[in-house]
Design a protein around this motif. Structure first.
Motif, short mmCIF file in Angstrom:
data_model
loop_
_atom_site.label_atom_id
_atom_site.label_comp_id
_atom_site.label_asym_id
_atom_site.label_seq_id
_atom_site.Cartn_x
_atom_site.Cartn_y
_atom_site.Cartn_z
N PHE A 31 27.44 -89.02 90.39
CA PHE A 31 27.87 -88.38 91.67
C PHE A 31 27.20 -87.24 91.94
CE2 PHE A 31 30.98 -86.08 94.54
CZ PHE A 31 31.20 -87.30 95.19
N GLY A 32 26.61 -87.06 93.19
CA GLY A 32 25.89 -86.20 93.88
C GLY A 32 24.23 -86.38 93.85
N PRO A 33 23.67 -85.74 94.59
CA PRO A 33 22.11 -85.57 94.68
C PRO A 33 21.61 -85.36 93.59
CG PRO A 33 23.05 -84.35 96.50
CD PRO A 33 24.19 -84.35 95.60
N HIS A 34 20.13 -85.78 93.31
CA HIS A 34 19.50 -85.18 92.30
C HIS A 34 19.35 -83.78 92.09
CE1 HIS A 34 18.03 -89.32 91.28
NE2 HIS A 34 17.08 -89.23 92.67
N GLY A 35 19.33 -83.36 90.92
CA GLY A 35 19.47 -81.92 90.55
C GLY A 35 20.94 -81.29 90.60
N THR A 56 27.30 -79.09 91.36
CA THR A 56 26.63 -77.81 91.24
C THR A 56 25.11 -77.93 91.13
OG1 THR A 56 27.36 -77.56 89.03
CG2 THR A 56 28.78 -76.29 90.72
N SER A 57 24.71 -77.04 91.60
CA SER A 57 23.02 -76.92 91.38
C SER A 57 22.67 -75.44 91.17
CB SER A 57 22.21 -77.58 92.51
OG SER A 57 20.89 -77.46 92.50
N ALA A 58 22.39 -74.85 90.09
CA ALA A 58 21.62 -73.54 90.05
C ALA A 58 20.53 -73.62 90.73
CB ALA A 58 21.62 -73.31 88.47
N GLU A 59 19.39 -74.48 90.68
CA GLU A 59 18.39 -74.58 91.33
C GLU A 59 18.55 -74.47 92.78
OE1 GLU A 59 14.87 -77.70 92.49
OE2 GLU A 59 15.93 -78.17 90.82
N HIS A 60 19.57 -75.18 93.46
CA HIS A 60 19.70 -74.76 95.00
C HIS A 60 20.68 -73.70 95.08
CE1 HIS A 60 18.16 -78.99 94.52
NE2 HIS A 60 17.26 -78.71 95.35
N GLY A 61 21.37 -73.18 94.08
CA GLY A 61 22.26 -72.29 94.44
C GLY A 61 23.40 -72.77 95.25
N VAL A 62 24.02 -73.91 94.74
CA VAL A 62 24.98 -74.63 95.39
C VAL A 62 26.31 -74.86 94.55
CG1 VAL A 62 25.62 -76.94 96.79
CG2 VAL A 62 23.49 -75.69 96.96
N ASP A 63 27.38 -74.55 94.92
CA ASP A 63 28.50 -75.20 94.15
C ASP A 63 29.71 -75.41 95.10
OD1 ASP A 63 30.88 -74.97 92.52
OD2 ASP A 63 30.82 -73.25 91.83
N ARG A 64 29.97 -76.79 95.15
CA ARG A 64 30.88 -77.35 96.20
C ARG A 64 31.87 -78.14 95.68
NH1 ARG A 64 26.97 -78.70 101.26
NH2 ARG A 64 26.20 -76.89 101.64
N LEU A 127 22.85 -89.58 103.76
CA LEU A 127 22.30 -90.58 103.64
C LEU A 127 21.42 -90.26 102.56
CD1 LEU A 127 20.91 -93.30 103.91
CD2 LEU A 127 19.49 -92.18 105.53
N ASP A 128 20.48 -88.88 102.54
CA ASP A 128 19.68 -88.42 101.42
C ASP A 128 20.45 -88.21 100.08
OD1 ASP A 128 17.86 -88.72 103.14
OD2 ASP A 128 17.51 -86.57 103.61
N GLY A 129 21.37 -87.68 100.44
CA GLY A 129 22.58 -87.24 98.96
C GLY A 129 22.92 -88.73 98.51
N TRP A 130 23.34 -89.69 99.15
CA TRP A 130 23.87 -90.84 98.60
C TRP A 130 22.83 -91.53 97.92
CZ3 TRP A 130 28.57 -91.43 97.28
CH2 TRP A 130 29.82 -90.49 97.99
N GLN A 131 21.84 -91.71 98.58
CA GLN A 131 20.84 -92.57 98.04
C GLN A 131 20.18 -91.99 96.81
OE1 GLN A 131 18.01 -92.80 101.59
NE2 GLN A 131 18.58 -94.95 101.83
N SER A 132 19.89 -90.68 96.67
CA SER A 132 19.58 -90.22 95.32
C SER A 132 20.70 -90.17 94.25
CB SER A 132 19.00 -88.63 95.33
OG SER A 132 20.12 -88.00 95.64
N GLY A 133 21.99 -90.12 94.71
CA GLY A 133 22.95 -90.52 93.78
C GLY A 133 23.26 -92.11 93.34
N PHE A 134 22.74 -92.81 94.33
CA PHE A 134 22.65 -94.36 93.82
C PHE A 134 21.62 -94.72 92.97
CE2 PHE A 134 25.13 -95.40 98.15
CZ PHE A 134 26.41 -94.82 97.47
N GLU A 135 20.54 -93.93 93.11
CA GLU A 135 19.30 -94.02 91.99
C GLU A 135 20.17 -93.50 90.94
OE1 GLU A 135 16.11 -91.84 93.31
OE2 GLU A 135 15.76 -93.12 95.16
N ASP A 136 20.85 -92.49 90.42
CA ASP A 136 21.44 -91.95 89.10
C ASP A 136 22.54 -93.20 88.86
OD1 ASP A 136 19.91 -90.01 89.04
OD2 ASP A 136 21.44 -88.50 89.94
#
Length: 145
Positions: A31-35, A56-64, A127-136
């Motif tokens: 679940f979640g985008p790459h990274g 979370t993504s340390a690289e992107h500084g995101v915690d949601r 769309l971008d987030g789901w597509q990368s999540g679906f690759e995972d």
């Protein structure tokens, strides 16, 4: 209002794809985008049951945090649930996600639908987030087979 529809075929049985959406350990694995890393993931897949996850993504500084409530659970063919980001600057609001899973010669055809979005920019970001999540999810399903 904008809508998002993604159709994707997974090389896995429908029951396994359904489980990847409803088992918290499996959901957290993709679940979640790459990274991003999903944690604190829980599911109660029954009508009225809640789900939530933290990405979370340390690289992107995101915690949601994101959460919702299951509206329909028809194993292994259909899931309907609400989806809402839990942060003050959220401009999307609550959306409704519908996932239909169909058997396709040993594979699974998934039709994913999410709406409404306030504009196409928000829709395209999801769309971008789901597509990368679906690759995972593809990788997770391969590991589970």
């Amino acid at each position: 209002m904008s809508e998002l529809t993604i159709v994707r075929v997974f090389d896995a049985p429908r029951e396994l794809v359904f489980r990847a959406w409803t088992d918290p350990a499996h959901l957290a694995s993709w679940f979640g985008p790459h990274g991003f890393v999903a944690s604190e993931t829980s599911t109660d897949p029954r009508p009225g049951g809640a789900w939530h996850s933290r990405i979370t993504s340390a690289e992107h500084g995101v915690d949601r945090r994101v959460s919702g409530v299951y509206r329909e659970v028809s194993a292994p063919s259909r899931l309907v649930f609400t989806f809402r980001w839990q942060h003050p600057e959220d401009e999307v609001g609550e959306t409704l996600v519908t996932i239909d899973l169909a058997e396709l010669a040993g594979k699974t055809s998934m039709t994913f639908h999410q709406a409404p979005f306030p504009d196409t920019a928000e829709r395209d970001g999801h769309l971008d987030g789901w597509q990368s999540g679906f690759e995972d999810l593809d990788k997770t399903l391969e590991d589970l087979k």
